[in-house]
Enzyme design. Structure first.
Site, PDB file in Angstrom:
ATOM      1  CG  ASP A  37       3.628   1.960  -4.752  1.00 23.43           C
ATOM      2  OD1 ASP A  37       4.066   0.860  -4.301  1.00 23.43           O
ATOM      3  OD2 ASP A  37       3.844   3.230  -4.682  1.00 23.43           O
ATOM      4  CG  ASN A  90       2.338  -4.733   0.978  1.00 22.86           C
ATOM      5  OD1 ASN A  90       2.908  -5.243   2.169  1.00 22.86           O
ATOM      6  ND2 ASN A  90       2.947  -4.211   0.166  1.00 22.86           N
ATOM      7  CE1 TYR A 156       5.224   0.333  10.037  1.00 27.30           C
ATOM      8  CE2 TYR A 156       5.905  -1.052  11.892  1.00 27.30           C
ATOM      9  CZ  TYR A 156       5.841  -0.953  10.688  1.00 27.30           C
ATOM     10  OH  TYR A 156       6.060  -1.916   9.638  1.00 27.30           O
ATOM     11  CE  LYS A 160       2.327  -1.638   9.574  1.00 30.14           C
ATOM     12  NZ  LYS A 160       1.715  -2.011   8.092  1.00 30.14           N
ATOM     13  CB  THR A 191      12.161  -3.769   1.821  1.00 28.07           C
ATOM     14  OG1 THR A 191      12.076  -3.226   3.244  1.00 28.07           O
ATOM     15  CG2 THR A 191      11.325  -4.862   1.889  1.00 28.07           C
TER      16      THR A 191
END
Ligand code: NAD
Length: 252
Positions: A37, A90, A156, A160, A191
């Site tokens: 990360d 991810n 976005y 994607k 999340t």
């Protein structure tokens, strides 16, 4: 033998959310996990959670939008664990919420760099490592916004959709060589970002659950379980697929 026993798995964006759930699920399936990360605090907390559960993992910080850091990350996995068999690319960001004509060019470029170009960089370095390890499987996190558009998120949505295309491109080139490449397309998932949005107002909470026929958010573990399955031999003939895990949202 556990589902992924003796395999080495790499997860980006594993400091929280879907990536943390995925790293935990890989470890529970028997894999040795490289947790990565940009946020070292979150990443190290994920490693602690894996070790507490009896799994094996270590942390390597990387900004996936920097290809040199991605190259070093893959090299770390190979040097530390002797190879690479599974990767979950991810890490991702949403970008500013705005109508297309109001999107700042810099924000558009940032979202594409982190969500799309970084997936290319990851696969560029992961695939040779997997070929040298006797084969492997990659799962890229797209989104239901990689299959249909949602408003106020042009960068976005474009990023994607690009991840789905990149996944298919890699799958048709490397499937015959023993590296399968698939995408997972989560629906709205519980999340931190979405918990805050849902708690902001009852109207928002209802709107977020109304988009899916199952009338609830996905749990991060539900996405993670699909990722581990796609990386396992149970999915040995699944290649180039973009799997919605969205409670039926794009089926409507
Ligand atoms: P999150 O914001 O909870 O976690 C994302 C993680 O990525 C964070 O730990 C963050 O530090 C890390 N990250 C951000 N930029 C990075 C960079 N440049 N390099 C390395 N790491 C970086 O997000 P999430 O909800 O868990 O989403 C994970 C993925 O799933 C993303 O690709 C997201 O687009 C996708 N997704 C999420 C949802 C949802 O509803 N949560 C739905 C569909 C798809």
């Amino acid at each position: 033998m556990s589902l992924l026993g003796n395999k080495v798995a790499l997860v980006t964006g594993a400091g929280t959310g879907i990536g943390r759930a995925s790293a935990l699920a890989f470890a529970a399936a028997g894999a040795r996990v490289v947790v990565s990360d940009i946020d070292s605090g979150g990443g190290k907390a994920t490693v602690e959670a894996i070790l507490d559960a009896g799994g094996e993992a270590s942390f390597q910080q990387a900004d996936v939008s920097d290809s040199a850091q991605v190259q070093a990350l893959v090299a770390y996995a190979v040097q530390t664990y002797g190879g690479l068999h599974c990767a979950h690319n991810n890490a991702g960001v949403l970008g500013a919420s705005a109508k297309l004509v109001d999107v700042e060019e810099a924000d558009f470029a940032r979202v594409i760099a982190i969500n799309l170009t970084a997936v290319f960089s990851c696969m560029k370095h992961e695939i040779p490592a997997m070929l040298a390890s006797g084969g492997g499987a990659i799962v890229n996190t797209a989104s239901y916004s990689g299959l249909v558009a949602v408003p106020f998120a042009a960068a976005y949505v474009a990023s994607k959709h690009g991840v789905v295309g990149l996944t298919k491109a890699a799958a048709v080139e490397y499937g015959r060589k023993g590296v399968r490449v698939n995408a997972v397309c989560p629906g709205t998932t519980r999340t931190q970002m979405n918990i805050e949005r849902a708690e902001s107002s009852p109207v928002m909470a209802k709107a977020m659950t109304d988009v899916t026929p199952m009338r609830r958010l996905a749990e991060p573990t539900e996405i993670a379980d699909s990722v581990v399955w796609l990386c396992s031999d149970a999915a040995s003939f699944v290649n180039g697929h973009a799997l919605p895990v969205d409670g039926g949202a794009v089926a409507q």
